[in-house]
Design an enzyme around this catalytic site. Structure first.
Site, mmCIF file in Angstrom:
data_model
loop_
_atom_site.group_PDB
_atom_site.id
_atom_site.type_symbol
_atom_site.label_atom_id
_atom_site.label_comp_id
_atom_site.label_asym_id
_atom_site.label_seq_id
_atom_site.Cartn_x
_atom_site.Cartn_y
_atom_site.Cartn_z
ATOM 1 N N PHE A 129 0.840 -1.195 0.000
ATOM 2 C CA PHE A 129 0.000 0.000 0.000
ATOM 3 C C PHE A 129 0.880 1.251 0.000
ATOM 4 C CE2 PHE A 129 -2.873 3.190 1.735
ATOM 5 C CZ PHE A 129 -4.000 2.965 0.955
ATOM 6 N N TYR A 177 -11.966 1.354 9.826
ATOM 7 C CA TYR A 177 -13.118 1.853 9.065
ATOM 8 C C TYR A 177 -13.486 0.954 7.893
ATOM 9 C CZ TYR A 177 -9.066 3.887 6.677
ATOM 10 O OH TYR A 177 -7.834 4.077 6.082
ATOM 11 N N ARG A 207 -12.213 -3.308 -7.962
ATOM 12 C CA ARG A 207 -12.253 -4.174 -6.784
ATOM 13 C C ARG A 207 -13.687 -4.364 -6.301
ATOM 14 N NH1 ARG A 207 -8.312 -2.332 -2.042
ATOM 15 N NH2 ARG A 207 -9.873 -0.676 -2.016
#
Length: 407
Positions: free
Chosen positions: A127, A229, A378
């Protein structure tokens, strides 16, 4: 999954976790939401809890709330999260800061704990935040980044890591579930390899926590960071969590670099110099985000009720269903994720040259996946809030959008 079983209504009717969908705001439609791996839906209970918090706890108790509950909330909620979803004993997990800030703290502390070692290892497809933080710490400390070339449709393997890890490695940064492909890394094996070389391991759990069972203690992880989250439904900007193995807290080898009053041995003495708390509290720096923990606390209890193994079983069923539909209905679209569910997390990526355009069209039609460069759409399938019918509708909408522009 065989094509004869591709009946969304039957799969939803047989789903033992189906009733949990009613607990989420908006789960009954009309939006087809396939981005739960980026931002989870809110729980209805959280709306009630937030209103009560403002009126009663914040509004009623005011600053007394710190003495009554809030001061220890990052640690008590951290312990509960560890019990339910991390496979970790108490006293090793704290809630607070953003993922980026915690990554910095962990990377900086790890390289300081391995003096004389000059390299940080990370794969190029990790990432962006993880890579950027590693590059920044390397520059700050005069270290070298050793880049691993991993399969972009997969992720970091033991064979990949074995080519670069060695006596100069201070830290290996691993993502448990790759953010693009959904590849589920063998963290235990990667950790053994790194430890054999004398290095520490930092694991990014952002795309696995709350969806994939974890065993941080059993895997002998050194450090871990995750956000709350995504599959933990804490809400936009909900705080991250950090895990530090008890052995590194006990021997003092973990010394976090952002020294703040909340991580001090006695926060309210406010003495002339910093002395770190003895346990995981030392990971804290500033005032913890109490409001941001409300949604997380609700979701942790829901995961506890459902059971993380049952959550994982539903996750596998959803991704298997998505893959089968793609194979049947989307010729010309490439699965850019592992086919084997044992090495796949909770999302799948579909590659096609027009996926950026398709994603924009789908959003206009209230079908919400997300896009990742260069050509990946995705499907993030959050097990407790996503139905098989949503997956079916989403794949059908992708086909329509591709057909509209001709494949």
């Amino acid at each position: 999954m065989t094509l004869t079983s591709l009946d969304a209504a039957a799969l939803d009717a047989a789903d033992p976790l189906a009733a949990h969908r009613d607990l989420f705001v908006g789960a009954a439609g009309p939006v087809v939401y396939l981005d739960g791996n980026s931002l989870g839906r809110p729980l209805r209970a959280t709306a009630t809890r937030m209103a009560a918090f403002v009126e009663e706890e914040w509004g009623g108790r005011l600053i007394r709330g710190w003495d009554e509950r809030w001061f220890d909330q990052p640690l008590t909620l951290g312990d509960r999260l560890a019990e339910v979803a991390l496979g970790a004993a108490p006293g090793q997990t704290a809630i607070g800061d953003s993922t980026t800030v915690l990554l910095y703290k962990m990377v900086r502390a790890a390289v300081a704990a391995r003096p004389g070692r000059r390299e940080i290892v990370i794969d190029r497809d990790n990432f962006p935040t993880d890579r950027y933080v590693v590059e920044g710490v390397a520059q700050e400390c005069g270290l070298t980044v050793r880049w691993v070339e991993a399969d972009p449709d997969g992720g970091l393997t033991v064979d990949d890591l074995a080519t670069v890890v060695g006596p100069d490695t201070a830290l290996v940064v691993v993502t448990h579930v790759a953010y693009k492909s959904g590849y589920l890394a063998d963290v235990a094996a990667l950790t053994r390899l790194a430890h054999d070389a004398g290095a520490w391991v930092l694991v990014d759990l952002c795309h696995s926590v709350g969806s994939v069972p974890l065993a941080l203690d059993a895997w002998e992880i050194d450090l871990a960071v995750g956000c709350t989250y995504k599959y933990l439904n804490g809400g936009p900007g909900a705080p991250a969590f950090g895990y530090v193995a008890a052995r590194h807290l006990a021997d003092g080898s973990f010394a976090q670099p952002v020294q703040g009053w909340m991580g001090a041995a006695d926060s309210f003495t406010m003495g002339p110099s910093y002395a770190p708390a003895t346990g995981i509290r030392r990971l804290l720096s500033g005032t913890p985000p109490i409001v941001g923990m409300l949604g997380l606390a609700d979701m942790v209890e829901l995961v506890a009720e459902a059971g993380i193994e049952a959550v994982r079983a539903k996750s596998i069923a959803l991704t298997e269903y998505a893959v089968a539909l793609v194979d049947r209905d989307l010729p010309g679209v490439r699965l850019a994720s592992p086919r084997d569910p044992a090495v796949r997390g909770g999302h799948v990526t579909l590659a096609h040259p027009r996926m950026r355009e398709v994603t924009a069209v789908l959003w206009e039609r209230d079908v919400i996946p997300d896009f990742r460069m260069p050509d990946g759409l995705r499907l993030g399938l959050s097990p407790l809030s996503t139905s098989f019918a949503e997956v079916e509708a989403g794949v059908a909408a992708i086909r329509t959008a591709l057909d509209d522009g001709t494949r």
